[in-house]
Design a protein around this motif. Structure first.
Motif, short mmCIF file in Angstrom:
data_model
loop_
_atom_site.label_atom_id
_atom_site.label_comp_id
_atom_site.label_asym_id
_atom_site.label_seq_id
_atom_site.Cartn_x
_atom_site.Cartn_y
_atom_site.Cartn_z
N LYS A 1 0.83 -1.21 0.00
CA LYS A 1 0.00 0.00 0.00
C LYS A 1 0.87 1.26 0.00
O LYS A 1 2.05 1.21 0.31
CB LYS A 1 -0.93 0.01 1.22
CG LYS A 1 -0.22 0.05 2.56
CD LYS A 1 -1.20 -0.05 3.70
CE LYS A 1 -0.51 0.05 5.06
NZ LYS A 1 0.43 -1.05 5.30
N TYR A 2 0.26 2.38 -0.37
CA TYR A 2 0.92 3.68 -0.34
C TYR A 2 -0.11 4.72 0.08
O TYR A 2 -1.33 4.47 0.04
CB TYR A 2 1.52 4.05 -1.71
CG TYR A 2 0.48 4.23 -2.80
CD1 TYR A 2 -0.05 5.48 -3.09
CD2 TYR A 2 0.02 3.14 -3.54
CE1 TYR A 2 -1.00 5.65 -4.08
CE2 TYR A 2 -0.93 3.29 -4.52
CZ TYR A 2 -1.45 4.55 -4.79
OH TYR A 2 -2.41 4.70 -5.76
N THR A 3 0.36 5.90 0.49
CA THR A 3 -0.52 6.96 0.98
C THR A 3 -0.31 8.22 0.15
O THR A 3 0.82 8.57 -0.19
CB THR A 3 -0.24 7.26 2.46
OG1 THR A 3 -0.48 6.07 3.23
CG2 THR A 3 -1.14 8.37 2.98
N VAL A 4 -1.41 8.90 -0.16
CA VAL A 4 -1.36 10.17 -0.90
C VAL A 4 -1.90 11.28 -0.01
O VAL A 4 -2.95 11.13 0.63
CB VAL A 4 -2.20 10.09 -2.19
CG1 VAL A 4 -2.20 11.43 -2.92
CG2 VAL A 4 -1.66 9.00 -3.12
N LEU A 5 -1.16 12.39 0.06
CA LEU A 5 -1.56 13.55 0.85
C LEU A 5 -1.41 14.82 0.02
O LEU A 5 -0.71 14.83 -0.99
CB LEU A 5 -0.68 13.66 2.11
CG LEU A 5 -0.73 12.49 3.10
CD1 LEU A 5 0.35 12.68 4.17
CD2 LEU A 5 -2.10 12.36 3.73
N GLY A 6 -2.06 15.89 0.47
CA GLY A 6 -1.90 17.18 -0.20
C GLY A 6 -2.96 17.41 -1.25
O GLY A 6 -4.11 16.98 -1.12
N ALA A 7 -2.57 18.11 -2.32
CA ALA A 7 -3.50 18.55 -3.35
C ALA A 7 -3.78 17.43 -4.36
O ALA A 7 -3.51 17.55 -5.56
CB ALA A 7 -2.95 19.78 -4.05
N GLN B 1 7.54 2.04 -3.47
CA GLN B 1 7.80 0.93 -2.58
C GLN B 1 6.68 0.88 -1.53
O GLN B 1 5.90 1.84 -1.38
CB GLN B 1 9.16 1.10 -1.89
CG GLN B 1 10.35 1.06 -2.83
CD GLN B 1 10.73 -0.36 -3.23
OE1 GLN B 1 10.22 -1.33 -2.68
NE2 GLN B 1 11.63 -0.48 -4.18
N GLN B 2 6.64 -0.23 -0.81
CA GLN B 2 5.66 -0.41 0.24
C GLN B 2 5.73 0.73 1.25
O GLN B 2 6.81 1.14 1.67
CB GLN B 2 5.93 -1.76 0.92
CG GLN B 2 5.33 -1.94 2.28
CD GLN B 2 3.85 -2.21 2.25
OE1 GLN B 2 3.11 -1.44 1.67
NE2 GLN B 2 3.42 -3.30 2.86
N ASN B 3 4.55 1.28 1.59
CA ASN B 3 4.39 2.34 2.60
C ASN B 3 4.96 3.69 2.18
O ASN B 3 5.15 4.57 3.04
CB ASN B 3 5.01 1.92 3.95
CG ASN B 3 4.28 0.76 4.59
OD1 ASN B 3 3.07 0.66 4.48
ND2 ASN B 3 5.01 -0.12 5.24
N ASP B 4 5.24 3.92 0.92
CA ASP B 4 5.65 5.24 0.46
C ASP B 4 4.52 6.24 0.68
O ASP B 4 3.33 5.90 0.63
CB ASP B 4 6.00 5.22 -1.04
CG ASP B 4 7.41 4.72 -1.30
OD1 ASP B 4 8.15 4.50 -0.32
OD2 ASP B 4 7.77 4.56 -2.48
N ILE B 5 4.92 7.49 0.93
CA ILE B 5 3.95 8.58 1.06
C ILE B 5 4.16 9.55 -0.11
O ILE B 5 5.27 10.05 -0.31
CB ILE B 5 4.13 9.34 2.38
CG1 ILE B 5 3.87 8.40 3.57
CG2 ILE B 5 3.19 10.55 2.46
CD1 ILE B 5 4.15 9.03 4.92
N VAL B 6 3.12 9.78 -0.88
CA VAL B 6 3.16 10.73 -1.98
C VAL B 6 2.51 12.02 -1.51
O VAL B 6 1.32 12.05 -1.19
CB VAL B 6 2.41 10.18 -3.22
CG1 VAL B 6 2.45 11.21 -4.36
CG2 VAL B 6 3.02 8.86 -3.67
#
Length: 261
Positions: free
Chosen positions: A148-154, A219-224
Motif C-alpha cells: 500500500k501507499y498513501t497520498v496527501l496534499g492537493a 515501494q511499500q508504505n511510500d507517502i506521496v
C-alpha cells in the motif's frame, strides 16, 4: 485598420496567456514523439518491516512441501506439486515481517528479509531448503498481501492498496483521482523509509526526468505528498478562476467597444 490590429494583438495576448496557464498543468511536456526512452522492465519491490508475505513452497513430490506450508492459511497441493493458498483473510495468512526485519519460516526458522528484493528472498529460501537436503528442486512463490501507499496534499488523499508489487508514481496519482487544480506539478514528493532513515524525492511531473527517479516505482508504505499552491484551496482557487475570467471578458469588451467607435 490600426485599431483592428491593436484589438487583434490584445486578443492574441489573452489567448497566449490562457494557453501558458494550461501548459503548466501538462504532464511530461518534454517528451518527444517517436523517440525511444529506456524502460526498467525488471523492477522489483523490496521487503519492509510490517510487510505481510504469502510464501508457498512446491516440488515434484507434494508430501515433501507440506512442512514448509504449515503457516499462511489453508492450502492445497496439486498432483504436479503446485501449492495453492485458499481461504482466510490477508490478516490471517502470510508471514509478517517483524520490527527487526525477520520472518519465522517453518523448518528454516528465523530469516532476515528486510531490504531484500522478492527474487532475493525466493533464492535464499530455495538455497536453505536445498542445503538442508529437504527438497532437491524446490519452487518458491512469494507475493505481497498488504502492499500500500498513501497520498496527501492537493490530490485524492487516502491510503491505497496495490495488487502485486509494482506501481509507478504516475499510476499512483491516477488511482488517487489525479492532481487537483490547487496542485503544484513541480512539487510532487515521495517520502520513503530506507535503511532506518527517511528520504524525500521531489518530482516535476512536467519533465521526463521522473522516469529516472529512484522513486518512480513506489515501494511499500511510500507517502506521496503533492504540495498545494496555496492553503485555502476552495476559496482562493475559485477567486483566481473567476477573477481571471472577469478580467479577460472585461478586456475583450473594452477592446471591442474601442474598435467599433
Amino acid at each position: 485598420m490600426k485599431k483592428k490590429m491593436v484589438f487583434m494583438g490584445m486578443l492574441a495576448v489573452l489567448l497566449l496567456s490562457s494557453c501558458a496557464s494550461r501548459k503548466s498543468f501538462v504532464y511530461l511536456q518534454d517528451l518527444e514523439v517517436d523517440k525511444e526512452y529506456p524502460l526498467e522492465v525488471k523492477h522489483e519491490a523490496k521487503v519492509h518491516r510490517d510487510d505481510r508475505l504469502a510464501i508457498t513452497v512446491s516440488c515434484k513430490q507434494p508430501a515433501l512441501a507440506i512442512p514448509f506450508n504449515m503457516q499462511g492459511g489453508n492450502f492445497t497441493i496439486g498432483a504436479d506439486g503446485s501449492v495453492t493458498s485458499q481461504g482466510g483473510s490477508s490478516a490471517e495468512k502470510g508471514y509478517r515481517v517483524d520490527i527487526d526485519g525477520n520472518i519465522d519460516f517453518p523448518i528454516l526458522g528465523k530469516l532476515h528479509v528486510e531490504g531484500k528484493k522478492v527474487s532475493e528472498v525466493k533464492e535464499m529460501i530455495q538455497d536453505k531448503i536445498k542445503a538442508g537436503n529437504y527438497i532437491k528442486d524446490p519452487l518458491v512463490s512469494i507475493e505481497f498481501l498488504n502492499f500500500k501507499y498513501t497520498v496527501l496534499g492537493a490530490a485524492g488523499a487516502g491510503t491505497y492498496n496495490v495488487e502485486g508489487d509494482r506501481i509507478t508514481l504516475l499510476e499512483a496519482i491516477a488511482k488517487a483521482g489525479d492532481l487537483g487544480t490547487n496542485a503544484r506539478v513541480d512539487m510532487v514528493q515521495v517520502i520513503r523509509e530506507e535503511n532506518g532513515v527517511r528520504k524525500v524525492y521531489n518530482h516535476d511531473l512536467r519533465s521526463k526526468e521522473i522516469f529516472d527517479s529512484p522513486a518512480y516505482y513506489l515501494q511499500q508504505n511510500d507517502i506521496v505528498y503533492v504540495e498545494p499552491k496555496y492553503k485555502k484551496k476552495d476559496t482562493e482557487d475559485r477567486a483566481i478562476q473567476y477573477g481571471t475570467l472577469v478580467l479577460s471578458v472585461f478586456a475583450s469588451i473594452c477592446s471591442l467597444l474601442w474598435v467599433l467607435k
